[in-house]
Design a protein around this motif. Sequence first.
Motif, PDB file in Angstrom:
ATOM      1  N   ASP A 192       0.839  -1.209   0.000  1.00 31.20           N
ATOM      2  CA  ASP A 192       0.000   0.000   0.000  1.00 31.20           C
ATOM      3  C   ASP A 192       0.870   1.254   0.000  1.00 31.20           C
ATOM      4  OD1 ASP A 192      -2.263  -1.542  -0.021  1.00 31.20           O
ATOM      5  OD2 ASP A 192      -2.600  -1.431   2.162  1.00 31.20           O
ATOM      6  N   ASP A 193       1.954   1.200   0.771  1.00 29.89           N
ATOM      7  CA  ASP A 193       2.850   2.360   0.832  1.00 29.89           C
ATOM      8  C   ASP A 193       3.507   2.613  -0.523  1.00 29.89           C
ATOM      9  OD1 ASP A 193       4.374   4.396   2.485  1.00 29.89           O
ATOM     10  OD2 ASP A 193       6.033   3.185   1.732  1.00 29.89           O
ATOM     11  N   ILE A 194       3.901   1.528  -1.200  1.00 25.67           N
ATOM     12  CA  ILE A 194       4.512   1.669  -2.529  1.00 25.67           C
ATOM     13  C   ILE A 194       3.509   2.241  -3.515  1.00 25.67           C
ATOM     14  CG2 ILE A 194       5.449   0.365  -4.479  1.00 25.67           C
ATOM     15  CD1 ILE A 194       6.705  -1.539  -2.440  1.00 25.67           C
ATOM     16  N   GLN A 195       2.284   1.756  -3.454  1.00 17.73           N
ATOM     17  CA  GLN A 195       1.259   2.270  -4.365  1.00 17.73           C
ATOM     18  C   GLN A 195       0.980   3.747  -4.105  1.00 17.73           C
ATOM     19  OE1 GLN A 195      -1.899  -0.539  -3.627  1.00 17.73           O
ATOM     20  NE2 GLN A 195      -1.280  -1.860  -5.329  1.00 17.73           N
ATOM     21  N   LYS A 196       0.987   4.153  -2.818  1.00 16.28           N
ATOM     22  CA  LYS A 196       0.799   5.568  -2.503  1.00 16.28           C
ATOM     23  C   LYS A 196       1.961   6.408  -3.036  1.00 16.28           C
ATOM     24  CE  LYS A 196      -2.049   5.027   1.656  1.00 16.28           C
ATOM     25  NZ  LYS A 196      -2.116   5.256   3.131  1.00 16.28           N
ATOM     26  N   ASN A 197       3.152   5.812  -3.008  1.00 23.83           N
ATOM     27  CA  ASN A 197       4.302   6.541  -3.560  1.00 23.83           C
ATOM     28  C   ASN A 197       4.068   6.931  -5.008  1.00 23.83           C
ATOM     29  OD1 ASN A 197       5.697   6.401  -1.185  1.00 23.83           O
ATOM     30  ND2 ASN A 197       6.964   4.649  -1.792  1.00 23.83           N
ATOM     31  N   PHE A 198       3.452   6.029  -5.782  1.00 28.41           N
ATOM     32  CA  PHE A 198       3.227   6.280  -7.204  1.00 28.41           C
ATOM     33  C   PHE A 198       1.932   7.053  -7.463  1.00 28.41           C
ATOM     34  CE2 PHE A 198       6.424   3.038  -7.451  1.00 28.41           C
ATOM     35  CZ  PHE A 198       7.130   3.333  -8.616  1.00 28.41           C
ATOM     36  N   GLU A 199       1.089   7.165  -6.445  1.00 23.78           N
ATOM     37  CA  GLU A 199      -0.195   7.841  -6.645  1.00 23.78           C
ATOM     38  C   GLU A 199      -0.203   9.266  -6.101  1.00 23.78           C
ATOM     39  OE1 GLU A 199      -2.911   5.284  -4.674  1.00 23.78           O
ATOM     40  OE2 GLU A 199      -2.860   3.697  -6.207  1.00 23.78           O
ATOM     41  N   ASP A 200       0.575   9.516  -5.058  1.00 24.84           N
ATOM     42  CA  ASP A 200       0.449  10.791  -4.354  1.00 24.84           C
ATOM     43  C   ASP A 200       1.834  11.387  -4.107  1.00 24.84           C
ATOM     44  OD1 ASP A 200      -0.315  12.927  -2.880  1.00 24.84           O
ATOM     45  OD2 ASP A 200      -1.060  11.800  -1.145  1.00 24.84           O
ATOM     46  N   ASP A 201       2.121  12.551  -4.740  1.00 25.14           N
ATOM     47  CA  ASP A 201       3.401  13.228  -4.530  1.00 25.14           C
ATOM     48  C   ASP A 201       3.546  13.689  -3.089  1.00 25.14           C
ATOM     49  OD1 ASP A 201       3.955  12.816  -7.146  1.00 25.14           O
ATOM     50  OD2 ASP A 201       3.739  14.905  -7.786  1.00 25.14           O
ATOM     51  N   ALA A 202       2.442  14.117  -2.480  1.00 22.79           N
ATOM     52  CA  ALA A 202       2.502  14.615  -1.107  1.00 22.79           C
ATOM     53  C   ALA A 202       2.965  13.524  -0.144  1.00 22.79           C
ATOM     54  CB  ALA A 202       1.137  15.150  -0.689  1.00 22.79           C
ATOM     55  N   HIS A 203       2.550  12.281  -0.387  1.00 26.44           N
ATOM     56  CA  HIS A 203       2.965  11.165   0.458  1.00 26.44           C
ATOM     57  C   HIS A 203       4.483  10.991   0.409  1.00 26.44           C
ATOM     58  CE1 HIS A 203       2.742   7.279   2.470  1.00 26.44           C
ATOM     59  NE2 HIS A 203       3.448   6.754   1.487  1.00 26.44           N
ATOM     60  N   VAL A 204       5.030  11.051  -0.809  1.00 27.51           N
ATOM     61  CA  VAL A 204       6.484  10.907  -0.966  1.00 27.51           C
ATOM     62  C   VAL A 204       7.201  12.108  -0.364  1.00 27.51           C
ATOM     63  CG1 VAL A 204       8.355  10.588  -2.618  1.00 27.51           C
ATOM     64  CG2 VAL A 204       6.109   9.564  -3.061  1.00 27.51           C
ATOM     65  N   GLU A 205       6.647  13.297  -0.611  1.00 22.64           N
ATOM     66  CA  GLU A 205       7.280  14.512  -0.091  1.00 22.64           C
ATOM     67  C   GLU A 205       7.358  14.487   1.434  1.00 22.64           C
ATOM     68  OE1 GLU A 205       6.667  19.374  -0.119  1.00 22.64           O
ATOM     69  OE2 GLU A 205       5.385  18.077  -1.358  1.00 22.64           O
ATOM     70  N   ALA A 206       6.317  14.005   2.089  1.00 21.83           N
ATOM     71  CA  ALA A 206       6.311  13.939   3.549  1.00 21.83           C
ATOM     72  C   ALA A 206       7.414  13.020   4.064  1.00 21.83           C
ATOM     73  CB  ALA A 206       4.946  13.465   4.041  1.00 21.83           C
ATOM     74  N   LYS A 207       7.623  11.899   3.396  1.00 21.94           N
ATOM     75  CA  LYS A 207       8.666  10.964   3.816  1.00 21.94           C
ATOM     76  C   LYS A 207      10.055  11.573   3.634  1.00 21.94           C
ATOM     77  CE  LYS A 207       8.012   6.733   2.354  1.00 21.94           C
ATOM     78  NZ  LYS A 207       7.670   5.630   1.436  1.00 21.94           N
ATOM     79  N   ILE A 208      10.245  12.243   2.475  1.00 20.10           N
ATOM     80  CA  ILE A 208      11.547  12.872   2.225  1.00 20.10           C
ATOM     81  C   ILE A 208      11.794  14.000   3.218  1.00 20.10           C
ATOM     82  CG2 ILE A 208      12.903  14.162   0.538  1.00 20.10           C
ATOM     83  CD1 ILE A 208      11.432  12.666  -1.667  1.00 20.10           C
ATOM     84  N   ARG A 209      10.757  14.796   3.464  1.00 18.02           N
ATOM     85  CA  ARG A 209      10.897  15.916   4.388  1.00 18.02           C
ATOM     86  C   ARG A 209      11.235  15.426   5.800  1.00 18.02           C
ATOM     87  NH1 ARG A 209       9.567  21.091   4.083  1.00 18.02           N
ATOM     88  NH2 ARG A 209       8.520  20.743   2.074  1.00 18.02           N
ATOM     89  N   ALA A 210      10.605  14.336   6.222  1.00 15.17           N
ATOM     90  CA  ALA A 210      10.887  13.803   7.555  1.00 15.17           C
ATOM     91  C   ALA A 210      12.351  13.383   7.670  1.00 15.17           C
ATOM     92  CB  ALA A 210       9.961  12.617   7.843  1.00 15.17           C
ATOM     93  N   GLY A 211      12.859  12.757   6.621  1.00 17.29           N
ATOM     94  CA  GLY A 211      14.257  12.357   6.637  1.00 17.29           C
ATOM     95  C   GLY A 211      15.196  13.555   6.673  1.00 17.29           C
TER      96      GLY A 211
END
Length: 755
Positions: free
Chosen positions: A128-147
Amino acid sequence: MRKTYRMQAVIWSTLVAVLVVALSSLVGMNFREIGKSYVQSAEFQDEMRRYHENLGIAVLNPPNLEAEKKRIVVTKSEIEEHRNYFGTLSEQVGNIEEQYRERIADAEAGKSEKLKATLIEERDNKIDDIQKNFEDDAHVEAKIRAGKEKQLEEDVQQRIRDAKDQLHFPVSYTLTDSQTGETFTAGDMNVTRGYSETFNTEVGYLKVSPNYSYAYEAYEAYEEDAYTWSNPFVDEVTTELAVSEHKADAALEPNQSQEVKRFEGEIVVPQTVFEEGWLAENAKRYEWRRIGLYILWALGALALGALLSIIRFKKEWVITSRIGARYEQLKLDLKAVLLLVSASMVWMLAGDNSGRYLGYLPYYSLESSIISGFMFMVLIILVWATVVQLVLFVERLKTEGALEQDIKDSYSVSFLFALQGMFLNRKIGVQMFILLIGFFLAGIGLFGVFAAPFLMLMYVPLALFIGLPFVYIFVRRTAYLNRIMVDTEAMANGKLHKEILIEGRSPLAEHAKNLNNLREGVRTSMSEQAKSERLKTELITNVSHDLRTPLTSIITYTDLLKNEDLSVEERTKYVDVLDKKSQRLKTLIEDLFEVSKMASGNLELHQQRVDLAQLLQQALAEHEEEISKSGLDFRVSSLDTPLIAYVDGQRWWRVLDNLIVNAIKYTLPGTRVYVTLRKVGNTAEFVVKNVTKYELGEDTDELFERFKRADTSRHTDGSGLGLAIAQSIVDMHNGDMKIEVDGDLFKVTVVVAAV
């Protein structure tokens, strides 16, 4: 007398060495330390500036972590890189399923339903997390920002720890934020002061910039630096530069995260700091160095006075020495290298901590003192060597023509000629040159010189007296070998007019001698063969078709005329055909003879001043009727003013006439013909462009061949010699004629020198 001169030269060189060392210390800006104590020195001021910066980061204006986090930027490229780091969506999902397949199977085999459910849930969450990565830029951005926020927090904390660690010595201060009124204090302000700084509206605030640089104003004109720590997660690095008192307020602008803080108050460095510890040691060393500089400059002044009054330089010291005669035998470029090396080493030895020799005497060991004394003796020798070379060079210049002769006889000039010869055969030359460079670098060990500069004293003699002579000899031999090979190749191609130069008695010279004997034999044989070849011609091969066609017609119609039953109209028609074919045959033979004359050089030119613009108008007027009947649109671009050239007017008219006739015959009906005459620099350029009626091949050089025509079926009239005749005439005038074909576009350009 010679011993007296020698002693005087030694004393003079010693005084010059002292003077050079003193001057070197002045050039090194050590005069700034005149009259200054340690706390006024640039060395201590740099320490205080670093202290200000670290104090600002650690205490006065520490990084605002939350504000810095807001400045974090996540770019589209980072999102795409994170999303596709482990492959495409299908690849990543497949990898996750593959990772859990065996573990779920093991759970089933062990009949552990709870473990199986946990693994399935864990797998599905990851998918589900991988699919969200490809569906939602905000989801990926939040992970990168947290790092990035986590990394930023670690970096900021480390920066604060480093700043605290770098507050090397105890300082008392009372500093108040001019905007908030917040006061920071440390230590006892009533201690005995070794150094103090005051900050207020009059002399300037202590400024701590938002990106953790400091800006510092004081009543003295400091050259202030910018020490910058920047957020590594923003696109642009904001740098707050320290500026002068007059421009401070305008230049220091707050950025997005924090504002510049301005502090007033006082910073006190206790006197005890300068009495023990590393700052005390620095202060003591500074005082010794300052005293040493004063002594050195005093010695330099005394040496200068002695050189100008008591011990003046005498040219006889050099001229009467034995070294002068030996030095004159050296080549000019070797002299130049020796002079450059000696002068450079004089300045290098004089400038290598020259102003600190006396200043560091209390810290010198016996070994370092011996080394310093030895280096000073080397400096004296190098000073004298440099002076000797300069005197001998000046004396040599007084001899008329000596410098020019020295340049001609130098190794460099000989080397350049040899190097040029080495690359006559580029492949061999490059290979040999690379081999030489590799051997040279490997032999002398440049890395050792860079690692230990004192090895320069050994490196320079080796390079001058071993490396360079080997390179010189090797290049000359290689150049001679290349010349022999190039001349041999020319002989194989039939160029037998040049004799191979024989140098020395080496095997290469013997080989050159044998090749010359072979060349002479081949040349004699080819000369005899050329006499017989001149009797042959390709006339029959070249003209057979063009002669046969009109001649066949003449014979045929002559036989027809023998018939007595012909009518008057038929007889007249046949006679007219005979006349046309006879004229064509006559034109062909005349053109052939003219080309033969030009090829043999028997045709003389009568050159005179000719207006090429007028000549072109005459040639066009000559064919005006043919042009109008052809249906072609001639676009003529010519000069309104005369364009004069020294040419044979009759022959040059033939060139223009042949090119115009060629255009009329072979241009596609209904198209344009562009005729241009213009002046280009010092030349006259005549250009004819048209679209051809017949398909042309790619080899345009064939169009210059005799009897070569664009009409390969030979349905058009003409001898096929027009361009060949034009080319020959242009060559006789030292001009240039070229043909360009682009599809059906035909362009001929004729260039000749203009007056």
